[in-house]
Design an enzyme around this catalytic site. Sequence first.
Site, PDB file in Angstrom:
ATOM      1  N   LYS A   5       0.826  -1.216   0.000  1.00 19.38           N
ATOM      2  CA  LYS A   5       0.000   0.000   0.000  1.00 19.38           C
ATOM      3  C   LYS A   5       0.854   1.258   0.000  1.00 19.38           C
ATOM      4  O   LYS A   5       0.621   2.174  -0.780  1.00 19.38           O
ATOM      5  CB  LYS A   5      -0.907   0.045   1.242  1.00 19.38           C
ATOM      6  CG  LYS A   5      -1.940  -1.055   1.325  1.00 19.38           C
ATOM      7  CD  LYS A   5      -2.914  -0.823   2.479  1.00 19.38           C
ATOM      8  CE  LYS A   5      -2.265  -0.830   3.842  1.00 19.38           C
ATOM      9  NZ  LYS A   5      -1.683  -2.120   4.248  1.00 19.38           N
ATOM     10  N   ARG A  61      -9.327   0.999   8.574  1.00 17.59           N
ATOM     11  CA  ARG A  61      -8.822  -0.315   8.939  1.00 17.59           C
ATOM     12  C   ARG A  61      -9.848  -1.090   9.749  1.00 17.59           C
ATOM     13  O   ARG A  61      -9.541  -2.162  10.256  1.00 17.59           O
ATOM     14  CB  ARG A  61      -7.573  -0.138   9.798  1.00 17.59           C
ATOM     15  CG  ARG A  61      -6.278  -0.603   9.135  1.00 17.59           C
ATOM     16  CD  ARG A  61      -5.186  -0.355  10.151  1.00 17.59           C
ATOM     17  NE  ARG A  61      -3.943  -0.993   9.889  1.00 17.59           N
ATOM     18  CZ  ARG A  61      -2.910  -0.448   9.273  1.00 17.59           C
ATOM     19  NH1 ARG A  61      -3.026   0.747   8.741  1.00 17.59           N
ATOM     20  NH2 ARG A  61      -1.771  -1.091   9.184  1.00 17.59           N
ATOM     21  N   ARG A 105      12.034  -5.996   5.263  1.00 14.98           N
ATOM     22  CA  ARG A 105      11.677  -4.608   4.992  1.00 14.98           C
ATOM     23  C   ARG A 105      12.582  -3.635   5.729  1.00 14.98           C
ATOM     24  O   ARG A 105      12.937  -3.843   6.885  1.00 14.98           O
ATOM     25  CB  ARG A 105      10.225  -4.407   5.427  1.00 14.98           C
ATOM     26  CG  ARG A 105       9.660  -3.054   5.116  1.00 14.98           C
ATOM     27  CD  ARG A 105       8.179  -3.123   4.926  1.00 14.98           C
ATOM     28  NE  ARG A 105       7.441  -2.978   6.164  1.00 14.98           N
ATOM     29  CZ  ARG A 105       6.133  -2.695   6.200  1.00 14.98           C
ATOM     30  NH1 ARG A 105       5.460  -2.566   5.073  1.00 14.98           N
ATOM     31  NH2 ARG A 105       5.518  -2.576   7.340  1.00 14.98           N
ATOM     32  N   ARG A 120      11.553  -1.308  11.059  1.00 15.30           N
ATOM     33  CA  ARG A 120      10.431  -0.813  11.852  1.00 15.30           C
ATOM     34  C   ARG A 120      10.235  -1.693  13.078  1.00 15.30           C
ATOM     35  O   ARG A 120      10.301  -2.908  12.984  1.00 15.30           O
ATOM     36  CB  ARG A 120       9.148  -0.816  11.012  1.00 15.30           C
ATOM     37  CG  ARG A 120       8.900   0.490  10.312  1.00 15.30           C
ATOM     38  CD  ARG A 120       7.749   0.431   9.371  1.00 15.30           C
ATOM     39  NE  ARG A 120       6.502  -0.050   9.968  1.00 15.30           N
ATOM     40  CZ  ARG A 120       5.336  -0.050   9.349  1.00 15.30           C
ATOM     41  NH1 ARG A 120       5.254   0.407   8.115  1.00 15.30           N
ATOM     42  NH2 ARG A 120       4.255  -0.506   9.944  1.00 15.30           N
ATOM     43  N   ARG A 135      -0.066  -8.471  13.671  1.00 16.54           N
ATOM     44  CA  ARG A 135      -0.660  -7.510  12.721  1.00 16.54           C
ATOM     45  C   ARG A 135      -1.474  -8.235  11.657  1.00 16.54           C
ATOM     46  O   ARG A 135      -2.530  -7.752  11.237  1.00 16.54           O
ATOM     47  CB  ARG A 135       0.442  -6.658  12.077  1.00 16.54           C
ATOM     48  CG  ARG A 135       0.988  -5.613  13.058  1.00 16.54           C
ATOM     49  CD  ARG A 135       2.299  -5.051  12.603  1.00 16.54           C
ATOM     50  NE  ARG A 135       2.186  -4.305  11.375  1.00 16.54           N
ATOM     51  CZ  ARG A 135       3.174  -4.155  10.504  1.00 16.54           C
ATOM     52  NH1 ARG A 135       4.342  -4.714  10.730  1.00 16.54           N
ATOM     53  NH2 ARG A 135       2.995  -3.458   9.418  1.00 16.54           N
TER      54      ARG A 135
END
Length: 207
Positions: free
Chosen positions: A13, A88, A122, A153, A164
């Site tokens: 996204k 969300r 990531r 992160r 998540r």
Amino acid sequence: MNIVLLGAPGSGKGTMAQKLAVELNIPQISTGDIFRKNLREETPLGIQIKNIMASGQLVPDEITIEIVKNRLAEPDCANGYILDGFPRSIVQAQALDTFQNIDIAVNLDVDEEAIVARLSGRRFCPDCNGTFHVNTLNGANVCPACGGKLIVREDDTEATVRNRLAVYNKTTLPLVEYYTEQGKIATVDGNGSIAEVYARVISLLKK
Ligand code: AMP
């Protein structure tokens, strides 16, 4: 055009939103980026949401909705925007419908194994909010876009990623049905390279 980007964590996204924002000349509104900025600056909101974000839970709807409502009322959103990470939950989507007209919800559909592989490699740039994958960085630890120092992160650790994904399946996935009922959903195959997925997204939006 008022666009919502839907998809699991790691579905792309943020990457798609950044590219679309440049091409369509409308802002990317990322609630995750807004929250991370508050964390970094240790604002009262940042202090309040620190543990929620570190564990991969959702920030309470009433806080998130208020932030987005105010942000979308700013002049740069007058010609459209790309919502990345909001709504969300069904409560957020219903609230959004009371103050904005969404044109399309683009759902990035990515296999779960690919998501785990993407998130575990990531790297994030806090300076420009760019997201990259170790496979494309050739060992470098600086942002290819702005030269900032890349970080992992805090919520990309394995346990938090699992949490998540669980939160996504339970609370966010029902939004696909929500926007399908409104006739606004467009599902895009989010597997493949950034260029391949982006080509699919842009050709869909140009139709
Ligand atoms: P993201 O950068 O979109 O993956 O978001 C990172 C984290 O910010 C999420 O795991 C949540 O803790 C929080 N967050 C972002 N967007 C929302 C939202 N719309 N509602 C609640 N929490 C959010």
